[in-house]
Design a protein around this motif. Structure first.
Motif, short mmCIF file in Angstrom:
data_model
loop_
_atom_site.label_atom_id
_atom_site.label_comp_id
_atom_site.label_asym_id
_atom_site.label_seq_id
_atom_site.Cartn_x
_atom_site.Cartn_y
_atom_site.Cartn_z
N VAL A 186 -6.42 -11.66 -82.65
CA VAL A 186 -7.64 -12.33 -83.14
C VAL A 186 -7.31 -13.80 -83.44
N TYR A 187 -6.15 -14.01 -84.09
CA TYR A 187 -5.74 -15.38 -84.44
C TYR A 187 -5.58 -16.23 -83.18
N ILE A 188 -4.92 -15.63 -82.18
CA ILE A 188 -4.65 -16.36 -80.93
C ILE A 188 -5.95 -16.74 -80.23
N ILE A 189 -6.94 -15.86 -80.28
CA ILE A 189 -8.21 -16.16 -79.60
C ILE A 189 -8.96 -17.28 -80.35
N ILE A 190 -8.96 -17.20 -81.67
CA ILE A 190 -9.76 -18.15 -82.46
C ILE A 190 -9.04 -19.48 -82.71
N ALA A 191 -7.72 -19.41 -82.98
CA ALA A 191 -6.98 -20.59 -83.46
C ALA A 191 -7.15 -21.84 -82.57
N PRO A 192 -6.98 -21.75 -81.22
CA PRO A 192 -7.11 -22.98 -80.43
C PRO A 192 -8.48 -23.63 -80.54
N ILE A 193 -9.53 -22.80 -80.66
CA ILE A 193 -10.89 -23.36 -80.76
C ILE A 193 -11.03 -24.11 -82.09
N VAL A 194 -10.58 -23.47 -83.17
CA VAL A 194 -10.67 -24.12 -84.50
C VAL A 194 -9.81 -25.37 -84.52
N ASP B 90 -3.76 -41.86 -89.23
CA ASP B 90 -4.40 -40.84 -90.06
C ASP B 90 -4.70 -39.63 -89.17
N ILE B 91 -4.14 -38.47 -89.50
CA ILE B 91 -4.34 -37.28 -88.67
C ILE B 91 -4.98 -36.19 -89.53
N ARG B 92 -6.07 -35.60 -89.04
CA ARG B 92 -6.72 -34.49 -89.75
C ARG B 92 -6.64 -33.27 -88.84
N ARG B 93 -6.10 -32.20 -89.36
CA ARG B 93 -5.92 -31.01 -88.52
C ARG B 93 -5.82 -29.78 -89.40
N GLY B 94 -5.73 -28.63 -88.76
CA GLY B 94 -5.52 -27.40 -89.52
C GLY B 94 -6.32 -26.25 -88.97
N ILE B 95 -5.77 -25.05 -89.11
CA ILE B 95 -6.49 -23.85 -88.68
C ILE B 95 -6.91 -23.06 -89.92
N ILE B 96 -5.95 -22.58 -90.67
CA ILE B 96 -6.29 -21.88 -91.93
C ILE B 96 -6.24 -22.88 -93.08
#
Lengths: 167, 487
Positions: free
Chosen positions: A66-74, A89-95
């Motif tokens: 589930v993480y692998i499917i969703i993570a790249p999109i997020v 300035d870099i803004r990023r993050g999954i969880i």
């Protein structure tokens, strides 16, 4: 002359999602082999009844999938960066959402990194190194990565020259 | 001394040969049924190493030029390293047993670089009289202060540390987790004696000696005769029983100051002072660059006034907002849940197999049966207790030139950092924290052994964003002076 002046946050190319899917798929296969290997060594008989280990393994594999499917999109939707004459300035993050700020004045070194998967998609990471730590702008298109690295290097050199002139 | 080339003292070769010989000897005695051929091979390796050490000694030189130090090395490949005096962060002199036997002293020169923070940029052994002269020359070139070796013998430390203070520091300045680990090992050793398990006893005692006894004894030996003083802007430290260690650095080279209060020291109302300066104790891979040993809390301000008044200011400290308890508890709940899952199998196994242990006592059988669940509950309670303490303790305060963070659960620390030394700022927020507009701030700076990251508790995002803004403002409005940082 410093020309890297972005007036708004930039987003990554969609190709970054494909690169992430490939990396995650490789990691998923490795995870599966590790779990399967432990099960095989442990019991040496895969026809055994379903054990607690099997249930936990399946749960881990489902969560990872589930993480692998969703993570790249997020990741793609959240990832933004801006380079101004003063800062990166870099803004990023999954969880966990992260915002990294590096003053240009603190830069010591700029590196371009291309792994085998990034190479397939002509993507590269730019790593900026300071006296106490480093930060990465990930999954940039190669010409953009080269341009950023080149201009940041010019900026570092101009700061050093200005300091030498002052001394 | 200008432009004169120096080589290491020749005894460095003997030092290196002895180190290799000891290593080969240990390998030799650990191989069962070693024959003459193997011994010959080891002797050949030793002869080859001796040749390389002699060649390396001949082809390594150091030159003290007008504005820089040049280190030349020409063994397999040619290497020329220049170290401008203006970039030097600290100069250390060390006298170990070898140095004492041969009447030499080792000089370590460190610059402000995270890449080589743990290893001196240049390290040379000379006759002690020559080292005093070099140190005096370097001191006047780097710190613009005249130095004489007699000063080291006669100076008055800002605080007097008796052997009892050194002992207390050696015992209590270590991490509390390490002390708890020692306590568990002690209990295990006692139980092994009671139940007559020789193997378990040997393993526990070995771990106890390696994990606690040796570090404590080495700390006591290291900090024996600890002295610290300040001349102008120059701070000088000396300590050591067997190995004498002396260092000096300019106060402008300090990247951060930390007041550390380990749990047991806190019970005695004691704290110690540390300074993040590249090269302090780096040779010993010491992550706790000590400026002052454990002393009474009420004396700390006086010590700071004498040593580092630049870092004394009145920060407007903020405690974590009440909402911070939610991300803290949610994070703890996730950790507790994961731990519960991990412990599920040991619990299941113990519950079903407890009957096979042939325990005569019913109480013992019940205890064994429920042991994993009791341990799980204790750990989970400890996690929630830690979260609550963390909520109460963590503070954050901004000043004009520097800012402060108070962190820790068992071992507390107050870290004061200069904005001008911050390399990278990072804000991070979990889903729960973001919901309440909270985040944590991590700042990266150059420490005594490389990069160091210090993370705050949960505070409002706008408050934490101020750190990055002030760093940038100081760069643009000219308050930042790169000449003071030498990074």
């Amino acid at each position: 002359m410093f020309i890297l002046i972005d007036d708004e946050y930039k987003k990554l190319n969609k190709k970054c999602m494909s690169a992430m899917y490939i990396v995650y798929a490789i990691e998923y296969v490795i995870l599966f082999l590790i779990l399967f290997g432990i099960r095989y060594i442990w019991t040496a008989d895969l026809k055994n009844n379903l054990s607690l280990y099997d249930i936990v393994s399946v749960v881990i594999l489902i969560i990872a999938l589930v993480y692998i499917i969703i993570a790249p999109i997020v990741f793609y939707r959240r990832y933004q960066y801006i380079i101004t004459p003063e800062k990166i300035d870099i803004r990023r993050g999954i969880i966990i959402i992260r915002r990294t700020m590096v003053p240009i004045e603190r830069l010591h070194q700029v590196e371009i990194i291309m792994g085998p998967v990034n190479n397939l998609f002509k993507l590269a990471d730019v790593e900026v190194i300071t006296a106490g730590g480093s930060a990465k702008i990930q999954f940039l298109e190669l010409p953009e990565a080269n341009r950023i690295a080149e201009e940041l290097n010019q900026q570092i050199n101009s700061i050093l020259k200005a300091r030498q002139n002052n001394e | 001394m200008n432009d004169q080339k120096f080589r290491n003292h020749p005894t460095v070769i003997i030092n290196n040969i002895v180190a290799v010989a000891v290593m080969l000897f240990i390998i030799c005695i650990s191989i069962p049924n070693i024959d003459l051929t193997m011994i010959s091979i080891f002797l050949l390796i030793l002869a080859l190493a001796t040749g390389i050490f002699i060649l390396a000694w001949r082809r390594t030189t150091i030159t003290f030029e007008k504005d820089q130090i040049v280190v030349e090395h020409n063994l397999i490949y040619m290497k020329r390293k220049t170290i401008p005096y203006a970039k030097i962060a600290s100069v250390n002199v060390v006298r170990n047993i070898f140095n004492r036997i041969f009447g030499t002293t080792t000089v370590n020169i460190n610059i402000n670089s995270s890449k080589n923070a743990a290893i001196p940029e240049a390290s040379f052994a000379f006759r002690s009289e020559l080292v005093n002269k070099i140190r005096s020359d370097l001191s006047s070139k780097i710190f613009e202060i005249e130095y004489t070796s007699e000063e080291d013998e006669n100076f008055e430390s800002v605080a007097i540390f008796t052997p009892k203070d050194v002992l207390i520091h050696g015992l209590l300045a270590t991490s509390t987790w390490q002390l708890i680990y020692t306590f568990i090992l002690l209990i295990y050793s006692v139980l092994s004696i009671v139940y007559g398990s020789a193997g378990g006893l040997i393993a526990a005692i070995s771990l106890l000696i390696i994990g606690e006894l040796i570090p404590v004894i080495s700390l006591i030996l290291k900090f024996y005769n600890f002295k610290v003083y300040r001349v102008g802007d120059n701070i000088r430290i000396q300590n050591g029983a067997i190995q004498t260690y002396r260092t000096s650095f300019d106060v402008s080279r300090i990247n951060a100051i930390r007041i550390r209060r380990p749990f047991f020291a806190r019970l005695l109302h004691k704290s110690c002072l540390e300074a993040e300066v590249v090269g302090i104790n780096a040779a010993a891979k010491d992550t706790k660059p000590t400026l002052c040993l454990l002393i009474d809390d009420d004396k700390m301000e006086g010590i700071m006034k004498q040593l580092v008044p630049e870092f004394l200011y009145e920060p407007n400290m903020t405690i974590q907002p009440k909402k911070a308890i939610f991300p803290l508890l949610s994070k703890t709940s996730i950790a507790a849940f994961v731990f519960l899952i991990i412990m599920a199998y040991p619990y299941y196994w113990m519950y079903t197999n407890a009957g096979n242990f042939n325990l005569t006592n019913n109480y013992a059988q019940v205890l064994v049966q429920y042991l994993p669940i009791i341990c799980t509950l204790i750990v989970i309670l400890a996690l929630y207790w830690g979260a609550l303490i963390s909520y109460k303790v963590r503070q954050f305060g901004l000043g004009i030139d520097m800012f402060t963070m108070i962190n820790g659960i068992l071992d507390r620390e107050t870290v004061t950092m200069q904005y001008d030394r911050i390399q990278i700022t990072k804000l991070s927020a979990s889903m729960m924290a973001k919901r309440f507009n909270l985040a944590r701030c991590t700042v990266s700076l150059l420490s005594s052994v490389g990069e160091k990251r210090i993370t705050s508790g949960y505070f409002y995002t706008e408050e934490l964003e101020e750190v990055g803004k002030i760093v940038l403002d100081r760069l643009s409005n000219g308050k930042y002076d790169y000449r003071k940082t030498t990074i």
